[in-house]
Design an enzyme around this catalytic site. Structure first.
Site, PDB file in Angstrom:
ATOM      1  N   ASP A   1      61.146  18.800  -6.414  1.00  0.00           N
ATOM      2  CA  ASP A   1      61.639  19.707  -5.376  1.00  0.00           C
ATOM      3  C   ASP A   1      60.802  19.576  -4.104  1.00  0.00           C
ATOM      4  O   ASP A   1      61.083  20.222  -3.094  1.00  0.00           O
ATOM      5  CB  ASP A   1      61.718  21.155  -5.878  1.00  0.00           C
ATOM      6  CG  ASP A   1      60.379  21.686  -6.352  1.00  0.00           C
ATOM      7  OD1 ASP A   1      59.384  20.935  -6.331  1.00  0.00           O
ATOM      8  OD2 ASP A   1      60.325  22.870  -6.751  1.00  0.00           O
TER       9      ASP A   1
ATOM     10  N   GLU B   1      48.575  20.136 -11.878  1.00  0.00           N
ATOM     11  CA  GLU B   1      48.379  19.876 -10.441  1.00  0.00           C
ATOM     12  C   GLU B   1      47.149  20.586  -9.907  1.00  0.00           C
ATOM     13  O   GLU B   1      46.973  21.793 -10.093  1.00  0.00           O
ATOM     14  CB  GLU B   1      49.644  20.328  -9.680  1.00  0.00           C
ATOM     15  CG  GLU B   1      49.542  20.099  -8.179  1.00  0.00           C
ATOM     16  CD  GLU B   1      50.869  20.143  -7.435  1.00  0.00           C
ATOM     17  OE1 GLU B   1      51.943  20.227  -8.084  1.00  0.00           O
ATOM     18  OE2 GLU B   1      50.833  20.088  -6.194  1.00  0.00           O
TER      19      GLU B   1
ATOM     20  N   GLU C   1      58.243  24.986 -13.545  1.00  0.00           N
ATOM     21  CA  GLU C   1      56.878  25.420 -13.241  1.00  0.00           C
ATOM     22  C   GLU C   1      56.567  26.738 -13.956  1.00  0.00           C
ATOM     23  O   GLU C   1      57.343  27.690 -13.847  1.00  0.00           O
ATOM     24  CB  GLU C   1      56.718  25.626 -11.726  1.00  0.00           C
ATOM     25  CG  GLU C   1      56.838  24.334 -10.935  1.00  0.00           C
ATOM     26  CD  GLU C   1      56.597  24.537  -9.429  1.00  0.00           C
ATOM     27  OE1 GLU C   1      56.226  25.652  -9.011  1.00  0.00           O
ATOM     28  OE2 GLU C   1      56.796  23.554  -8.696  1.00  0.00           O
TER      29      GLU C   1
ATOM     30  N   LYS D   1      62.125  19.575 -15.247  1.00  0.00           N
ATOM     31  CA  LYS D   1      60.756  20.103 -15.149  1.00  0.00           C
ATOM     32  C   LYS D   1      60.826  21.524 -14.615  1.00  0.00           C
ATOM     33  O   LYS D   1      61.593  21.808 -13.689  1.00  0.00           O
ATOM     34  CB  LYS D   1      59.893  19.220 -14.237  1.00  0.00           C
ATOM     35  CG  LYS D   1      58.496  19.772 -13.988  1.00  0.00           C
ATOM     36  CD  LYS D   1      57.531  18.722 -13.465  1.00  0.00           C
ATOM     37  CE  LYS D   1      57.566  18.469 -11.993  1.00  0.00           C
ATOM     38  NZ  LYS D   1      57.308  19.640 -11.125  1.00  0.00           N
TER      39      LYS D   1
HETATM   40  O1  KIV Z   1      57.987  18.228  -6.576  1.00  0.00           O
HETATM   41  C1  KIV Z   1      57.118  17.373  -6.789  1.00  0.00           C
HETATM   42  O2  KIV Z   1      57.048  16.322  -6.134  1.00  0.00           O
HETATM   43  C2  KIV Z   1      56.154  17.633  -7.856  1.00  0.00           C
HETATM   44  C3  KIV Z   1      54.981  16.697  -7.978  1.00  0.00           C
HETATM   45  C4  KIV Z   1      54.016  16.919  -6.895  1.00  0.00           C
HETATM   46  C5  KIV Z   1      54.364  16.773  -9.314  1.00  0.00           C
HETATM   47  O3  KIV Z   1      56.304  18.546  -8.592  1.00  0.00           O
END
Ligand code: KIV
Length: 269
Positions: A49, A187, A120, A118
């Protein structure tokens, strides 16, 4: 000898962790760069994102929508032959309840053809993660600095420097492993903490700003090739200075037009 993979799956990533082979991961948001990234042998392509910042120029990752993520992911998937393609569930599409989360993940999988999603967060989004995994969709976790929570953190500085937050992060990572996540992005956390997480957890830990004692590394493509200039965190290694090369090329093109030297005799019909 390192195993050669024709096609990367979540199982391949686990095998890499088990045999100590590092995992490479890079973002991509479009067909052309995804083809280049895939041909370069990157194991995992993340349709992050961060497209909200990099492609659309927003200050944060919050504004990007599910439809926009699906557009980016479908463009990427058309180019990819080998890498595992993971797509970020954007802000607001999974935090409210697990039914909404499942519907968002299903839309990504069905409409883009991607391979995994993915999300968070840790234990607080457990119901969403469990429900998505129960539907057969692989989930990658993301802990440490989670940019969708930037307004809660206030800054993009290193997370989990204090013991309490570090313990919480380790607990969350163990929890994500227990409920079935296939990997976790970590991260911007101290490298000693990242090392501990990677040691105590059996699924792959992919770091960004988390040191080199983890199972793999991820960067944003536009940072790696130097298309972005203002973003200069310590963890970033630039392999090119494409921004300046592009400015040179494009200004030469413009000059050639103005002088009348483009196109020349061989460049016309
Ligand atoms: O959105 C993204 O690019 C990410 C990476 C920085 C891991 O989540």
């Amino acid at each position: 000898m390192k195993k050669v993979y024709k096609r990367i799956t979540v199982k391949s990533l686990q095998e890499m962790k088990d045999s100590g082979d590092k995992i490479s991961m890079l973002t991509s948001y479009d067909y052309t760069t995804a083809g280049i990234v895939d041909k370069s042998g990157i194991d995992v392509i993340l349709v992050g994102d961060s497209a909200s910042n990099i492609m659309a120029g927003h200050e944060t990752t919050l504004p990007i929508t599910l439809d926009q993520m699906i557009y980016h992911a479908s463009s990427v998937i058309r180019a990819v032959k080998r890498a595992l393609v993971v797509v970020d569930l954007p802000f607001g599409t999974y935090q409210s309840d697990s039914q909404a989360a499942l519907e968002s993940a299903i839309r990504i999988m069905k409409e883009s053809g991607s391979h995994a999603v993915k999300l968070e967060g840790g234990k607080q989004i457990k119901d969403s993660i469990k429900r998505i995994i129960n539907a057969g969709i692989p989930v990658m976790g993301h802990l440490g600095l989670t940019p969708q929570s930037i307004y809660k953190f206030g800054t993009y500085t290193v997370r989990a420097k204090e013991e309490e937050e570090a313990n919480q992060l380790l607990t969350d990572a163990k929890y994500l492993e227990k409920i079935g996540c296939f990997a976790i992005v970590l991260e911007k956390v101290p490298s000693s903490l990242a090392e501990k997480v990677a040691k105590e957890i059996n699924i792959p830990i992919i770091g960004i700003g988390a040191g080199n004692k983890v199972d793999g590394q991820v960067l944003v493509l536009h940072d790696l090739i130097g298309m972005t200039k203002e973003f200069n965190p310590r963890f970033l290694r630039r392999y090119m200075n494409l921004h300046d090369d592009m400015v040179d090329a494009i200004s030469n093109f413009s000059k050639d037009i103005k002088k009348g030297s483009f196109p020349n005799k061989n460049e016309q019909y």
